[in-house]
Design a protein around this motif. Structure first.
Motif, PDB file in Angstrom:
ATOM      1  N   GLY A 221       0.840  -1.186   0.000  1.00 29.15           N
ATOM      2  CA  GLY A 221       0.000   0.000   0.000  1.00 29.15           C
ATOM      3  C   GLY A 221       0.879   1.241   0.000  1.00 29.15           C
ATOM      4  N   ASP A 222       0.440   2.247   0.721  1.00 26.81           N
ATOM      5  CA  ASP A 222       1.163   3.524   0.778  1.00 26.81           C
ATOM      6  C   ASP A 222       2.294   3.418   1.805  1.00 26.81           C
ATOM      7  OD1 ASP A 222       2.021   6.123   1.025  1.00 26.81           O
ATOM      8  OD2 ASP A 222       0.012   6.997   1.104  1.00 26.81           O
ATOM      9  N   GLY A 223       3.441   2.967   1.319  1.00 25.61           N
ATOM     10  CA  GLY A 223       4.592   2.747   2.212  1.00 25.61           C
ATOM     11  C   GLY A 223       5.075   4.025   2.865  1.00 25.61           C
ATOM     12  N   ALA A 224       4.982   5.137   2.138  1.00 22.35           N
ATOM     13  CA  ALA A 224       5.438   6.415   2.699  1.00 22.35           C
ATOM     14  C   ALA A 224       4.621   6.765   3.946  1.00 22.35           C
ATOM     15  CB  ALA A 224       5.316   7.517   1.650  1.00 22.35           C
ATOM     16  N   LYS A 225       3.313   6.560   3.831  1.00 24.10           N
ATOM     17  CA  LYS A 225       2.416   6.894   4.946  1.00 24.10           C
ATOM     18  C   LYS A 225       2.731   6.008   6.166  1.00 24.10           C
ATOM     19  CE  LYS A 225      -2.501   7.209   5.835  1.00 24.10           C
ATOM     20  NZ  LYS A 225      -3.759   6.652   5.388  1.00 24.10           N
ATOM     21  N   VAL A 226       2.946   4.730   5.903  1.00 25.17           N
ATOM     22  CA  VAL A 226       3.225   3.801   6.993  1.00 25.17           C
ATOM     23  C   VAL A 226       4.585   4.126   7.648  1.00 25.17           C
ATOM     24  CG1 VAL A 226       3.917   1.376   7.329  1.00 25.17           C
ATOM     25  CG2 VAL A 226       1.673   1.917   6.406  1.00 25.17           C
ATOM     26  N   LEU A 227       5.576   4.473   6.840  1.00 20.84           N
ATOM     27  CA  LEU A 227       6.893   4.783   7.423  1.00 20.84           C
ATOM     28  C   LEU A 227       6.848   6.084   8.229  1.00 20.84           C
ATOM     29  CD1 LEU A 227       8.954   3.618   4.362  1.00 20.84           C
ATOM     30  CD2 LEU A 227       9.204   2.688   6.673  1.00 20.84           C
ATOM     31  N   ARG A 228       6.069   7.048   7.748  1.00 18.96           N
ATOM     32  CA  ARG A 228       5.922   8.296   8.528  1.00 18.96           C
ATOM     33  C   ARG A 228       5.153   8.005   9.819  1.00 18.96           C
ATOM     34  NH1 ARG A 228       5.225  11.096   2.937  1.00 18.96           N
ATOM     35  NH2 ARG A 228       7.398  11.710   2.624  1.00 18.96           N
ATOM     36  N   GLY A 229       4.174   7.115   9.723  1.00 18.22           N
ATOM     37  CA  GLY A 229       3.436   6.706  10.927  1.00 18.22           C
ATOM     38  C   GLY A 229       4.345   5.985  11.911  1.00 18.22           C
ATOM     39  N   LEU A 230       5.210   5.153  11.390  1.00 17.03           N
ATOM     40  CA  LEU A 230       6.152   4.434  12.257  1.00 17.03           C
ATOM     41  C   LEU A 230       7.101   5.418  12.942  1.00 17.03           C
ATOM     42  CD1 LEU A 230       7.287   1.692  13.254  1.00 17.03           C
ATOM     43  CD2 LEU A 230       8.833   1.757  11.285  1.00 17.03           C
ATOM     44  N   SER A 231       7.528   6.427  12.212  1.00 18.42           N
ATOM     45  CA  SER A 231       8.422   7.439  12.792  1.00 18.42           C
ATOM     46  C   SER A 231       7.749   8.119  13.990  1.00 18.42           C
ATOM     47  CB  SER A 231       8.772   8.465  11.707  1.00 18.42           C
ATOM     48  OG  SER A 231       9.684   9.400  12.190  1.00 18.42           O
ATOM     49  N   LYS A 232       6.478   8.414  13.820  1.00 14.88           N
ATOM     50  CA  LYS A 232       5.723   9.055  14.902  1.00 14.88           C
ATOM     51  C   LYS A 232       5.621   8.104  16.112  1.00 14.88           C
ATOM     52  CE  LYS A 232       1.448  11.707  15.255  1.00 14.88           C
ATOM     53  NZ  LYS A 232       0.413  10.806  15.791  1.00 14.88           N
ATOM     54  N   ILE A 233       5.341   6.850  15.827  1.00 10.51           N
ATOM     55  CA  ILE A 233       5.226   5.864  16.914  1.00 10.51           C
ATOM     56  C   ILE A 233       6.569   5.709  17.630  1.00 10.51           C
ATOM     57  CG2 ILE A 233       4.951   3.367  17.347  1.00 10.51           C
ATOM     58  CD1 ILE A 233       2.768   3.430  15.126  1.00 10.51           C
ATOM     59  N   MET A 234       7.659   5.654  16.873  1.00  9.02           N
ATOM     60  CA  MET A 234       8.979   5.510  17.507  1.00  9.02           C
ATOM     61  C   MET A 234       9.302   6.717  18.370  1.00  9.02           C
ATOM     62  SD  MET A 234      11.174   3.592  14.521  1.00  9.02           S
ATOM     63  CE  MET A 234      12.737   3.652  15.405  1.00  9.02           C
ATOM     64  N   THR A 235       8.908   7.909  17.887  1.00  8.38           N
ATOM     65  CA  THR A 235       9.125   9.114  18.701  1.00  8.38           C
ATOM     66  C   THR A 235       8.342   8.992  20.014  1.00  8.38           C
ATOM     67  OG1 THR A 235       9.213  10.377  16.672  1.00  8.38           O
ATOM     68  CG2 THR A 235       9.019  11.634  18.683  1.00  8.38           C
ATOM     69  N   GLU A 236       7.100   8.541  19.906  1.00  5.70           N
ATOM     70  CA  GLU A 236       6.258   8.464  21.106  1.00  5.70           C
ATOM     71  C   GLU A 236       6.734   7.392  22.078  1.00  5.70           C
ATOM     72  OE1 GLU A 236       2.312   9.800  18.566  1.00  5.70           O
ATOM     73  OE2 GLU A 236       2.415   7.759  19.361  1.00  5.70           O
ATOM     74  N   VAL A 237       7.107   6.234  21.536  1.00  8.03           N
ATOM     75  CA  VAL A 237       7.421   5.100  22.417  1.00  8.03           C
ATOM     76  C   VAL A 237       8.887   5.100  22.854  1.00  8.03           C
ATOM     77  CG1 VAL A 237       7.401   2.571  22.616  1.00  8.03           C
ATOM     78  CG2 VAL A 237       5.597   3.720  21.319  1.00  8.03           C
ATOM     79  N   LEU A 238       9.783   5.492  21.932  1.00  7.68           N
ATOM     80  CA  LEU A 238      11.214   5.366  22.224  1.00  7.68           C
ATOM     81  C   LEU A 238      11.914   6.720  22.341  1.00  7.68           C
ATOM     82  CD1 LEU A 238      11.969   2.688  19.462  1.00  7.68           C
ATOM     83  CD2 LEU A 238      11.553   2.233  21.885  1.00  7.68           C
ATOM     84  N   GLY A 239      11.296   7.761  21.829  1.00  7.29           N
ATOM     85  CA  GLY A 239      11.984   9.039  21.723  1.00  7.29           C
ATOM     86  C   GLY A 239      11.515  10.062  22.735  1.00  7.29           C
ATOM     87  N   GLU A 240      11.394  11.291  22.245  1.00  7.48           N
ATOM     88  CA  GLU A 240      11.149  12.396  23.161  1.00  7.48           C
ATOM     89  C   GLU A 240       9.783  12.340  23.852  1.00  7.48           C
ATOM     90  OE1 GLU A 240      10.504  15.226  19.270  1.00  7.48           O
ATOM     91  OE2 GLU A 240      12.356  14.213  19.828  1.00  7.48           O
ATOM     92  N   GLY A 241       8.843  11.613  23.210  1.00 10.08           N
ATOM     93  CA  GLY A 241       7.530  11.526  23.821  1.00 10.08           C
ATOM     94  C   GLY A 241       7.418  10.427  24.857  1.00 10.08           C
ATOM     95  N   ARG A 242       8.514   9.724  25.044  1.00 17.49           N
ATOM     96  CA  ARG A 242       8.552   8.556  25.905  1.00 17.49           C
ATOM     97  C   ARG A 242       8.104   8.862  27.329  1.00 17.49           C
ATOM     98  NH1 ARG A 242      14.138   5.420  25.817  1.00 17.49           N
ATOM     99  NH2 ARG A 242      13.624   3.749  27.226  1.00 17.49           N
ATOM    100  N   ALA A 243       7.247   7.993  27.855  1.00 19.66           N
ATOM    101  CA  ALA A 243       6.724   8.212  29.211  1.00 19.66           C
ATOM    102  C   ALA A 243       7.803   7.950  30.255  1.00 19.66           C
ATOM    103  CB  ALA A 243       5.561   7.289  29.443  1.00 19.66           C
TER     104      ALA A 243
END
Ligand SMILES: [Fe+2]
Ligand SMILES: [Fe+2]
Length: 243
Positions: A221-243
């Motif tokens: 499907g739309d790989g660009a959309k999924v990779l941008r979504g993954l980037s957001k998830i990684m930021t939230e879970v592993l990066g600056e948004g990390r709890a």
């Protein structure tokens, strides 16, 4: 146990679910004049993977064996494949060769520079040097330019036994997997640095039509959309948004 699925034209996912690990391990065979294997699987999986490859091509004709980074699921069976395929060449990053593969492999690897392309007949593959994405200093990824398939290694990992190929959004499963690992001894599966979003954006800009992860469903499907979504998830879970 080991399933073979054509996930893009002449691109075959060879996958084995390992219940003890709760995860699937996939390798990708591209059938072309010069057959290419991306990821060899663990050394202990070699008999099963070789048998699966033999359903698609003569394994002795393998020409390219490439992978993202030096870990057993990526290249543990490299020497076993080099032994049965006399014209096969391992291909990896300069760092991969210098730190591990020159020493480990029974024949010297071909070093691929960033953006270097190899032709296998009908297809061309672009090698992308992506240090620490998904993880390990030596990491690289492979992009097939004709049908726009990104071989994404550990990016988009999903736990459990998943459909081989999906057109539905795999991001929630990828998020659950990252969160699950964070609560386990496998925490910090992937590093998140100030460079990570730019690497993921570079991958998204390739506009892949297929994202072939090694653990979980291949996404079409739309790989660009999924990779941008993954980037957001990684930021939230592993990066600056990390709890
Ligand atoms: Fe890995
Ligand atoms: Fe992996």
């Amino acid at each position: 146990m080991t399933q073979v699925t054509e996930v893009a034209p002449d691109v075959f996912r060879i996958s084995t679910f390992v219940p003890q690990a709760g995860i699937e391990f996939a390798q990708f065979l591209v059938r072309d004049d010069e057959p290419l294997l991306f990821e060899t699987g663990l050394k202990m999986m070699f008999p099963a993977v070789r048998e699966a490859v033999a359903k698609l091509i003569d394994p002795a004709k393998l020409r390219w064996i490439t992978f993202s980074h030096f870990e057993s699921d990526e290249c543990g069976a490299l020497n076993e494949f080099l032994a049965i395929a006399p014209n096969a060449e391992a291909a990896c990053s300069l760092v991969g060769a210098a730190t591990s593969v020159n020493d480990f492999a029974s024949r010297p690897p071909r070093v691929l520079a960033d953006n270097e392309e190899i032709a296998t007949g009908k297809r061309r593959f672009r090698y992308l040097v992506t240090p620490h994405v998904p993880h390990c200093w030596d990491a690289g990824l492979l992009f097939e330019t004709t049908d726009r398939t990104l071989f994404s290694s550990d990016l988009l990992t999903q736990s459990g036994e998943q459909p081989p190929l999906t057109e539905s959004d795999p991001l929630e499963r990828a998020r659950e997997q990252l969160i699950g690992f964070q609560k386990s001894p496998f925490a910090d599966y992937m590093p998140y640095t100030e460079k990570t979003p730019a690497v993921l954006e570079r991958l998204a800009a390739l506009q892949p039509k297929t994202v072939a992860t090694m653990h979980g469903s291949v996404y079409r499907g739309d790989g660009a959309k999924v990779l941008r979504g993954l980037s957001k998830i990684m930021t939230e879970v592993l990066g600056e948004g990390r709890a």
